[in-house]
Design an enzyme around this catalytic site. Sequence first.
Site, PDB file in Angstrom:
ATOM      1  N   PHE A   1      -6.668  -0.523   5.670  1.00  0.00           N
ATOM      2  CA  PHE A   1      -5.161  -0.310   5.272  1.00  0.00           C
ATOM      3  C   PHE A   1      -4.721   0.901   5.549  1.00  0.00           C
ATOM      4  O   PHE A   1      -2.935   1.053   4.737  1.00  0.00           O
ATOM      5  CB  PHE A   1      -5.714  -1.431   3.604  1.00  0.00           C
ATOM      6  CG  PHE A   1      -5.858  -2.578   3.593  1.00  0.00           C
ATOM      7  CD1 PHE A   1      -6.414  -3.404   4.865  1.00  0.00           C
ATOM      8  CD2 PHE A   1      -5.896  -3.129   2.562  1.00  0.00           C
ATOM      9  CE1 PHE A   1      -6.982  -4.060   5.147  1.00  0.00           C
ATOM     10  CE2 PHE A   1      -6.855  -4.087   2.893  1.00  0.00           C
ATOM     11  CZ  PHE A   1      -7.426  -4.635   3.734  1.00  0.00           C
ATOM     12  N   ILE A   2      -5.246   2.191   5.139  1.00  0.00           N
ATOM     13  CA  ILE A   2      -4.787   3.900   4.826  1.00  0.00           C
ATOM     14  C   ILE A   2      -3.048   3.384   6.069  1.00  0.00           C
ATOM     15  O   ILE A   2      -1.974   4.558   5.968  1.00  0.00           O
ATOM     16  CB  ILE A   2      -5.589   4.129   5.290  1.00  0.00           C
ATOM     17  CG1 ILE A   2      -4.884   5.882   4.508  1.00  0.00           C
ATOM     18  CG2 ILE A   2      -5.959   4.962   6.956  1.00  0.00           C
ATOM     19  CD1 ILE A   2      -4.184   5.995   3.306  1.00  0.00           C
TER      20      ILE A   2
ATOM     21  N   PHE B   1     -10.009  -2.163   0.924  1.00  0.00           N
ATOM     22  CA  PHE B   1     -10.402  -1.058   2.480  1.00  0.00           C
ATOM     23  C   PHE B   1      -9.713  -0.354   2.981  1.00  0.00           C
ATOM     24  O   PHE B   1      -8.131  -0.216   3.137  1.00  0.00           O
ATOM     25  CB  PHE B   1     -10.090  -2.430   3.727  1.00  0.00           C
ATOM     26  CG  PHE B   1     -11.275  -3.710   3.211  1.00  0.00           C
ATOM     27  CD1 PHE B   1     -12.470  -4.143   4.043  1.00  0.00           C
ATOM     28  CD2 PHE B   1     -10.677  -5.007   2.661  1.00  0.00           C
ATOM     29  CE1 PHE B   1     -12.772  -4.996   4.135  1.00  0.00           C
ATOM     30  CE2 PHE B   1     -11.944  -5.737   1.888  1.00  0.00           C
ATOM     31  CZ  PHE B   1     -13.422  -6.178   2.984  1.00  0.00           C
TER      32      PHE B   1
ATOM     33  N   HIS C   1     -11.434  -4.451   9.677  1.00  0.00           N
ATOM     34  CA  HIS C   1     -12.098  -4.393   7.972  1.00  0.00           C
ATOM     35  C   HIS C   1     -13.395  -3.432   7.873  1.00  0.00           C
ATOM     36  O   HIS C   1     -13.215  -4.028   7.634  1.00  0.00           O
ATOM     37  CB  HIS C   1     -12.129  -5.877   7.302  1.00  0.00           C
ATOM     38  CG  HIS C   1     -10.559  -6.289   6.658  1.00  0.00           C
ATOM     39  ND1 HIS C   1      -9.343  -6.882   7.623  1.00  0.00           N
ATOM     40  CD2 HIS C   1     -10.105  -6.552   5.511  1.00  0.00           C
ATOM     41  CE1 HIS C   1      -8.347  -7.807   6.832  1.00  0.00           C
ATOM     42  NE2 HIS C   1      -9.061  -7.009   5.547  1.00  0.00           N
TER      43      HIS C   1
ATOM     44  N   GLU D   1       1.308  -0.896   0.080  1.00  0.00           N
ATOM     45  CA  GLU D   1       0.384  -0.549  -0.054  1.00  0.00           C
ATOM     46  C   GLU D   1       0.565   1.234  -0.050  1.00  0.00           C
ATOM     47  O   GLU D   1       0.260   2.031  -0.865  1.00  0.00           O
ATOM     48  CB  GLU D   1      -0.342  -0.096   1.478  1.00  0.00           C
ATOM     49  CG  GLU D   1      -1.786  -1.270   1.340  1.00  0.00           C
ATOM     50  CD  GLU D   1      -1.889  -2.195   1.121  1.00  0.00           C
ATOM     51  OE1 GLU D   1      -0.559  -2.798   2.297  1.00  0.00           O
ATOM     52  OE2 GLU D   1      -2.633  -3.320   1.811  1.00  0.00           O
TER      53      GLU D   1
HETATM   54  C1  LIG Z   1      -2.620  -4.183   4.450  1.00  0.00           C
HETATM   55  C2  LIG Z   1      -3.017  -5.267   4.019  1.00  0.00           C
HETATM   56  N1  LIG Z   1      -3.693  -5.196   2.966  1.00  0.00           N
HETATM   57  C3  LIG Z   1      -4.666  -5.842   1.832  1.00  0.00           C
HETATM   58  C4  LIG Z   1      -4.855  -7.193   2.227  1.00  0.00           C
HETATM   59  C5  LIG Z   1      -5.782  -8.090   1.884  1.00  0.00           C
HETATM   60  N2  LIG Z   1      -5.630  -8.906   1.620  1.00  0.00           N
HETATM   61  C6  LIG Z   1      -6.057  -9.798   3.008  1.00  0.00           C
HETATM   62  S1  LIG Z   1      -5.470 -11.646   2.327  1.00  0.00           S
HETATM   63  C7  LIG Z   1      -4.474 -10.850   1.133  1.00  0.00           C
HETATM   64  C8  LIG Z   1      -3.252 -11.713   0.352  1.00  0.00           C
HETATM   65  C9  LIG Z   1      -2.292 -12.438   1.358  1.00  0.00           C
HETATM   66  O1  LIG Z   1      -1.593 -12.845   0.465  1.00  0.00           O
HETATM   67  P1  LIG Z   1      -0.444 -13.419   1.219  1.00  0.00           P
HETATM   68  O2  LIG Z   1       0.678 -12.945   1.982  1.00  0.00           O
HETATM   69  O3  LIG Z   1       0.265 -14.412   0.284  1.00  0.00           O
HETATM   70  O4  LIG Z   1      -1.136 -15.111   2.240  1.00  0.00           O
HETATM   71  P2  LIG Z   1      -2.016 -15.744   1.734  1.00  0.00           P
HETATM   72  O5  LIG Z   1      -3.483 -15.390   1.519  1.00  0.00           O
HETATM   73  O6  LIG Z   1      -1.937 -16.785   0.249  1.00  0.00           O
HETATM   74  O7  LIG Z   1      -2.032 -17.077   2.812  1.00  0.00           O
HETATM   75  C10 LIG Z   1      -5.026  -9.708   0.756  1.00  0.00           C
HETATM   76  C11 LIG Z   1      -4.214  -8.682  -0.085  1.00  0.00           C
HETATM   77  C12 LIG Z   1      -4.882  -6.608   3.459  1.00  0.00           C
HETATM   78  N3  LIG Z   1      -5.471  -7.673   4.328  1.00  0.00           N
HETATM   79  N4  LIG Z   1      -4.275  -5.901   4.268  1.00  0.00           N
END
Ligand SMILES: Cc1ncc(C[n+]2csc(CCOP(=O)(O)OP(=O)(O)O)c2C)c(N)n1
Lengths: 329, 320
Positions: free
Chosen positions: A86-87, A83, A129, A60
């Site tokens: 996340f800011i 969301f 969230h 982000e």
């Molecule tokens: C700071 C933040 N950015 C975006 C998200 C939205 N989000 C939740 S899980 C996810 C993917 C995470 O990927 P990874 O770290 O590879 O874990 P996995 O889901 O594959 O276990 C995202 C983008 C979040 N929760 N927090």
Amino acid sequence: MANMSFAQALNDAHKLEMERDPNIYVAGEDVGVYGGIFGVTAGLLDQFTDKRVRDTPITESAIVGTAVGAAAAGLRPVIELMFVDFIGVAFDQLYNQAAKMKYMFGGKAKLPLVMRACCGAGIGAAAQHSQCLEAWFMHVPGLKVVMPSTPYDAKGLLISSIRDDNPVVFLEHKLLYGMEGEVPEEAYTIPLGQADIKREGQDVTVVATAQMVNLSLSVAEKLSGDGISAEVVDPRTLSPLDEETILESVRKTHRLVIVHEEVKFAGSGAEIAAMVAEKAFDYLDAPIIRVAAPFTPVPFSPTLEAEFIPNEDKIIQAVKTVTGNPNVA
Amino acid sequence: MSLTNEQMIGMYANMKKIRMFEEQVAELFAAGKIPGFVHLYVGEEAVATGVCANLREDDYITSTHRGHGHLISKGGDIKLMMAELLGKKTGYCKGKGGSMHIADLDLGILGANGIVGGGPPLASGAALASQYQGKDLVTVCFFGDGAANQGTTHEAMNLATCWKLPVVFVNENNMYGISSCTLNSMCVADIADRAAAYDMPGVVVDGNDVVAVYEAASEALRQAREGEGPSLIECKTYRHKGHFEGDPCVYRNEEELQEWKAKDPVLRFEKKLLDMQVLAREKIDEIKDSIEKDLAKAVSFAEESPFPDPSEIIEDVYTP
Ligand SMILES: Cc1ncc(C[n+]2csc(CCOP(=O)(O)OP(=O)(O)O)c2C)c(N)n1
Ligand SMILES: [Mg+2]
């Protein structure tokens, strides 16, 4: 006119503006192939290619920061933060870099960028969230803060935000994405800083934002049966705030209830209440009441989340208190 | 370092427990009994199992949004987990946290996390506390390939080596962060290569091989516990389910999924233990039956538990 959902109206705004201006690019997590977690950017990748619709890593700070740099260097980024919660990960790039650049540089920089994010509780998404954080952004000089409540407003305000030469934080309550309404097919703008009177009334002014506008309208309808005429004002833009429309309404009704989903303490309603107290104190016939969330993180459990989110009963209670009308149960 | 039969059976039972727990959660979610988002660990069971088999009860872990497997492996109680998932007062967090925020500080579980990249700094911090107080505890930081691109993760790793903290960063590289494939989100093939940037050891292991994970973690944790500093283990794995329940998975194809299902970590270890004659069919059935019973108890406990009273909303914001 076409019937579209709030999400489709936002999608349409992106599409029309991107067709018009080749300097607009869209970036964010899952905005391309996935079309956005709530479908707002669906189809844009196919139409505009991955040069203009950029799926980013989970990063982000860099999504926001590259948008600031790109805007300063001539592009018009429209980024999605997913969301609003996340800011925190990216805040410096927004409030220290984007918001202050023009001023610090003696007026030379132009920062035409839009950061979109969903906000709000109601789907059990829990503490990280579900927040409404508009007051955080309102507190920063240099940012504009937009928060629509209908598909029509969403499209017109997003187009205005994209055309604006300042950093704009565009907040979309997630319960609104499915809301349908009549929306012109062509591009149109709604000026930032212009409130909208969603329902006219005589007895009490209810200033509400986002999803709370819909609750307030439903309350106003119910109250009309009890002989109370409520005027519902949606600021639509929290910064700049259309003070005049709110003041004019209060001068007419002499009573003010403010409804928002943020926590009450130091929420956006505190600013609106203070402004009215400063500028229209003599017109008020009752203390101003804010209906807002308690001072807690957003809880997960359905029973607690329902307690957290302001509801119609609480709005009715507030109106009853300021109007002193015993008919209102 | 060779594993005893008992240890291997224990790891098998743990993987099976995670698998069956997640399948049960998927069912309850589909039935509308779980609000919000659930991110399932199906396909990745060997990672948490192999790592946590090395941990003591008072060691720490930080988890992620995909945390059920980590919690179970660190000794989490599935009754309390299930109650939390259903938003009940009797759950781990009194219904306030839900799937993305389950924690048990008594077991050193510093919480699942709703923020991608939220965990790594916390892990370095817990490790700092152990080092500071002269305790021989270690912290394991589970994080995804997506989280590997967050600044917070890199800041936490840099500080961990600067301060020689007893922390092991365990990357669960399942190739995707929601729709974002590692082929597009990073320009290195191995996340473990990034360890060099912080001057810590970085190794790649087959994350679907619980013994390989166990062994890599065992060495990294020994180093951390003995004051030799942090390291990074990248476990290559795959999630069988969507990012969250309900994910249409438009970003990946069926072939890839089938390829990985053929490498199912639970079935693979089961077959290996059968071949090695460490496990017999009857024992497998016994394990399965016992998990089934525990799960049934967990579900009825959760379903019969009350929701929190609305008045509880204001409790626990501050410590008095
Ligand atoms: C700071 C933040 N950015 C975006 C998200 C939205 N989000 C939740 S899980 C996810 C993917 C995470 O990927 P990874 O770290 O590879 O874990 P996995 O889901 O594959 O276990 C995202 C983008 C979040 N929760 N927090
Ligand atoms: Mg991943």
